[in-house]
Scaffold this motif. Structure first.
Motif, mmCIF file in Angstrom:
data_model
loop_
_atom_site.group_PDB
_atom_site.id
_atom_site.type_symbol
_atom_site.label_atom_id
_atom_site.label_comp_id
_atom_site.label_asym_id
_atom_site.label_seq_id
_atom_site.Cartn_x
_atom_site.Cartn_y
_atom_site.Cartn_z
ATOM 1 N N MET A 1 0.840 -1.182 0.000
ATOM 2 C CA MET A 1 0.000 0.000 0.000
ATOM 3 C C MET A 1 0.882 1.241 0.000
ATOM 4 N N ALA A 2 0.522 2.175 -0.824
ATOM 5 C CA ALA A 2 1.289 3.408 -0.916
ATOM 6 C C ALA A 2 0.931 4.345 0.234
ATOM 7 N N LYS A 3 1.952 5.031 0.742
ATOM 8 C CA LYS A 3 1.756 6.030 1.786
ATOM 9 C C LYS A 3 2.458 7.309 1.390
ATOM 10 N N CYS A 7 3.052 13.225 5.102
ATOM 11 C CA CYS A 7 2.070 13.204 6.191
ATOM 12 C C CYS A 7 1.699 11.796 6.638
ATOM 13 N N GLY A 8 2.074 10.768 5.885
ATOM 14 C CA GLY A 8 1.789 9.395 6.283
ATOM 15 C C GLY A 8 0.404 8.908 5.906
ATOM 16 N N LYS A 9 -0.325 9.685 5.097
ATOM 17 C CA LYS A 9 -1.667 9.270 4.698
ATOM 18 C C LYS A 9 -1.581 8.044 3.800
ATOM 19 N N GLY A 10 -2.468 7.078 4.033
ATOM 20 C CA GLY A 10 -2.470 5.857 3.237
ATOM 21 C C GLY A 10 -3.882 5.342 3.061
ATOM 22 N N THR A 11 -3.999 4.056 2.825
ATOM 23 C CA THR A 11 -5.296 3.430 2.613
ATOM 24 C C THR A 11 -6.025 3.283 3.941
ATOM 25 N N THR A 12 -7.318 3.639 3.943
ATOM 26 C CA THR A 12 -8.169 3.501 5.113
ATOM 27 C C THR A 12 -9.225 2.446 4.818
ATOM 28 N N PHE A 13 -9.503 1.582 5.768
ATOM 29 C CA PHE A 13 -10.473 0.517 5.574
ATOM 30 C C PHE A 13 -11.735 0.802 6.366
ATOM 31 N N ALA A 27 -12.158 -0.266 0.770
ATOM 32 C CA ALA A 27 -10.966 0.520 1.081
ATOM 33 C C ALA A 27 -11.071 1.880 0.416
ATOM 34 N N TRP A 28 -10.661 2.912 1.132
ATOM 35 C CA TRP A 28 -10.541 4.258 0.581
ATOM 36 C C TRP A 28 -9.057 4.501 0.376
ATOM 37 N N LYS A 29 -8.663 4.714 -0.874
ATOM 38 C CA LYS A 29 -7.252 4.885 -1.184
ATOM 39 C C LYS A 29 -6.912 6.367 -1.297
ATOM 40 N N VAL A 48 3.931 11.377 -2.638
ATOM 41 C CA VAL A 48 3.228 12.338 -1.798
ATOM 42 C C VAL A 48 1.763 12.376 -2.204
ATOM 43 N N CYS A 49 0.897 12.739 -1.257
ATOM 44 C CA CYS A 49 -0.522 12.858 -1.558
ATOM 45 C C CYS A 49 -0.790 14.214 -2.205
ATOM 46 N N SER A 50 -1.931 14.320 -2.855
ATOM 47 C CA SER A 50 -2.251 15.544 -3.579
ATOM 48 C C SER A 50 -2.454 16.716 -2.629
#
Length: 62
Positions: A1-3, A7-13, A27-29, A48-50
């Motif tokens: 899973m990508a993080k 900020c460490g944001k990743g996939t949430t279940f 899953a919310w990616k 990195v996240c958007s």
């Protein structure tokens, strides 16, 4: 899973609940992008996240 490396944001279940209240897992990616950024003075590829890109927490390499 990508993080996100910032900020460490990743996939949430969680659980998807239909109109008939049937529950199933989902899953919310996170919106993760691989960009070239300046890290310790040198350009490097980072994930990195958007949101971190939008809020200028990352200095992009041109």
């Amino acid at each position: 899973m990508a993080k996100c490396e910032i900020c460490g944001k990743g996939t949430t279940f969680g659980i998807k609940v239909s109109h008939s209240h049937i529950r199933s897992n989902r899953a919310w990616k996170a919106n993760i992008r691989t960009v070239r950024a300046i890290v310790d003075g040198t350009p490097k590829k980072v994930k990195v996240c958007s949101r971190c890109l939008r809020s200028n927490k990352v200095v992009r390499a041109i």
